[in-house]
Scaffold this motif. Structure first.
Motif, short mmCIF file in Angstrom:
data_model
loop_
_atom_site.label_atom_id
_atom_site.label_comp_id
_atom_site.label_asym_id
_atom_site.label_seq_id
_atom_site.Cartn_x
_atom_site.Cartn_y
_atom_site.Cartn_z
N THR A 136 -4.25 2.34 -4.21
CA THR A 136 -2.83 1.68 -4.25
C THR A 136 -2.59 0.43 -3.44
O THR A 136 -1.65 -0.45 -3.62
CB THR A 136 -1.78 2.74 -3.73
OG1 THR A 136 -2.06 2.47 -2.39
CG2 THR A 136 -1.77 3.90 -4.20
N ARG B 153 5.48 7.90 -8.10
CA ARG B 153 4.24 9.07 -8.20
C ARG B 153 4.55 10.05 -7.17
O ARG B 153 5.03 9.77 -6.07
CB ARG B 153 2.85 8.13 -7.81
CG ARG B 153 2.43 7.37 -8.66
CD ARG B 153 1.32 6.50 -8.45
NE ARG B 153 0.30 7.25 -7.71
CZ ARG B 153 -0.96 6.68 -7.38
NH1 ARG B 153 -1.17 5.49 -7.61
NH2 ARG B 153 -1.91 7.49 -6.58
N ARG C 127 -1.47 8.77 5.20
CA ARG C 127 -2.71 8.41 4.94
C ARG C 127 -2.50 7.62 3.55
O ARG C 127 -1.71 7.71 2.71
CB ARG C 127 -3.83 9.49 4.43
CG ARG C 127 -3.65 10.68 5.49
CD ARG C 127 -4.52 10.22 6.96
NE ARG C 127 -4.44 11.21 7.89
CZ ARG C 127 -5.47 11.40 8.32
NH1 ARG C 127 -6.57 11.31 8.11
NH2 ARG C 127 -5.28 12.47 9.49
N TYR D 48 1.16 5.16 0.76
CA TYR D 48 0.95 6.42 1.71
C TYR D 48 1.29 7.58 1.40
O TYR D 48 2.54 7.83 0.82
CB TYR D 48 1.34 6.20 3.17
CG TYR D 48 0.84 4.85 3.70
CD1 TYR D 48 -0.33 5.13 4.65
CD2 TYR D 48 1.25 3.49 3.51
CE1 TYR D 48 -0.92 3.56 5.20
CE2 TYR D 48 0.73 2.73 3.96
CZ TYR D 48 -0.48 2.51 4.97
OH TYR D 48 -1.05 1.27 5.16
N ASP D 49 0.62 8.82 1.66
CA ASP D 49 1.00 10.23 1.45
C ASP D 49 1.85 10.82 2.56
O ASP D 49 2.14 10.09 3.30
CB ASP D 49 -0.15 11.03 0.70
CG ASP D 49 -1.26 11.32 2.15
OD1 ASP D 49 -0.70 11.35 3.22
OD2 ASP D 49 -2.38 11.65 1.83
N LYS E 183 0.70 -1.22 -0.07
CA LYS E 183 -0.02 -0.03 -0.03
C LYS E 183 0.95 1.18 0.06
O LYS E 183 2.06 1.21 0.62
CB LYS E 183 -0.88 0.21 1.10
CG LYS E 183 -2.14 -1.07 1.12
CD LYS E 183 -2.90 -0.80 2.43
CE LYS E 183 -2.40 -1.68 3.63
NZ LYS E 183 -3.34 -1.34 4.80
N ASP F 191 2.42 11.71 -5.30
CA ASP F 191 1.42 11.58 -4.28
C ASP F 191 1.80 10.76 -3.29
O ASP F 191 1.42 10.57 -2.17
CB ASP F 191 -0.03 11.53 -4.64
CG ASP F 191 -0.10 10.33 -5.69
OD1 ASP F 191 0.65 9.76 -6.12
OD2 ASP F 191 -1.35 9.96 -5.58
N ILE F 192 2.89 9.85 -3.45
CA ILE F 192 3.22 8.77 -2.39
C ILE F 192 4.48 9.13 -1.92
O ILE F 192 5.70 9.40 -2.56
CB ILE F 192 3.43 7.37 -3.44
CG1 ILE F 192 2.26 6.92 -4.22
CG2 ILE F 192 3.93 6.27 -2.47
CD1 ILE F 192 1.13 6.41 -3.40
N VAL G 258 -3.22 6.04 0.26
CA VAL G 258 -3.58 6.66 -1.20
C VAL G 258 -4.49 5.51 -1.86
O VAL G 258 -3.87 4.55 -1.97
CB VAL G 258 -2.28 7.11 -1.87
CG1 VAL G 258 -2.67 7.36 -3.14
CG2 VAL G 258 -1.47 7.99 -1.24
N TYR G 259 -5.87 6.02 -1.98
CA TYR G 259 -6.79 5.06 -2.18
C TYR G 259 -6.42 4.32 -3.63
O TYR G 259 -5.90 5.23 -4.43
CB TYR G 259 -8.07 5.54 -2.17
CG TYR G 259 -8.55 5.55 -0.90
CD1 TYR G 259 -8.89 4.55 -0.01
CD2 TYR G 259 -8.74 7.10 -0.35
CE1 TYR G 259 -9.64 4.64 1.05
CE2 TYR G 259 -9.46 7.07 1.02
CZ TYR G 259 -9.77 5.89 1.66
OH TYR G 259 -10.19 5.93 2.96
#
Length: 153
Positions: free
Chosen positions: A111, A130, A106, A101-102, A99, A132-133, A108-109
């Protein structure tokens, strides 16, 4: 990418009897072999060796995505794992839950996926590419226990 387990400070505190994520001292047990992955050295605790069983939350703060679960730790000092090669604890199961996470820790939906062992490094590299990760956590696909974290170099 860099793989790492528990920090040495956390491992040292647990070995000294400090509280785990449930504010309890770790349980002491004896390893029965390859099913007891140490989250500090990222090797399996050798059969017959002492180990600790404790609750771990690999996040800085309490929040809805800060999952907590049981982990194993070598009872005696062990060297921390930090490296680019897939650690031994991520080579013995057919698959793992991966999974992203940001920066706020949190999920990251979209993933999270159960990933075959042979595809873990490729999938983690895709996630870490990415913007956002911030990091990727790898968990047991069977028991949801935290195994290790992957970050950028």
């Amino acid at each position: 990418m860099i793989f790492q387990g528990l920090s040495s400070d956390v491992a040292r505190g647990l070995r000294a009897g400090g509280p785990d994520a449930n504010r309890m001292a770790a349980e002491r047990a004896q390893s029965d072999g390859a099913g007891n992955p140490c989250r500090h050295c990222l090797n399996h605790v050798p059969e017959g060796a002492g180990m600790l069983i404790c609750a771990h939350r690999p996040f800085r703060a309490l929040q809805p995505y800060a999952e907590l679960g049981p982990i194993f730790l070598c009872a005696d000092d062990c060297a921390p794992y930090r490296g680019s090669a897939l650690p031994p604890v991520l080579t013995t199961s057919p698959d793992y839950l991966v999974k992203g996470y940001d920066a706020r820790e949190r999920i990251v939906y979209g993933t999270g996926q159960v990933t075959p062992r042979a595809e873990i490094e490729t999938y983690i590299a895709q996630l870490l590419a990415r913007d956002d990760i911030a990091f990727v956590d790898i968990r047991s696909a069977r028991n949801n226990c935290w195994m290790a974290r992957a970050t950028r170099d």
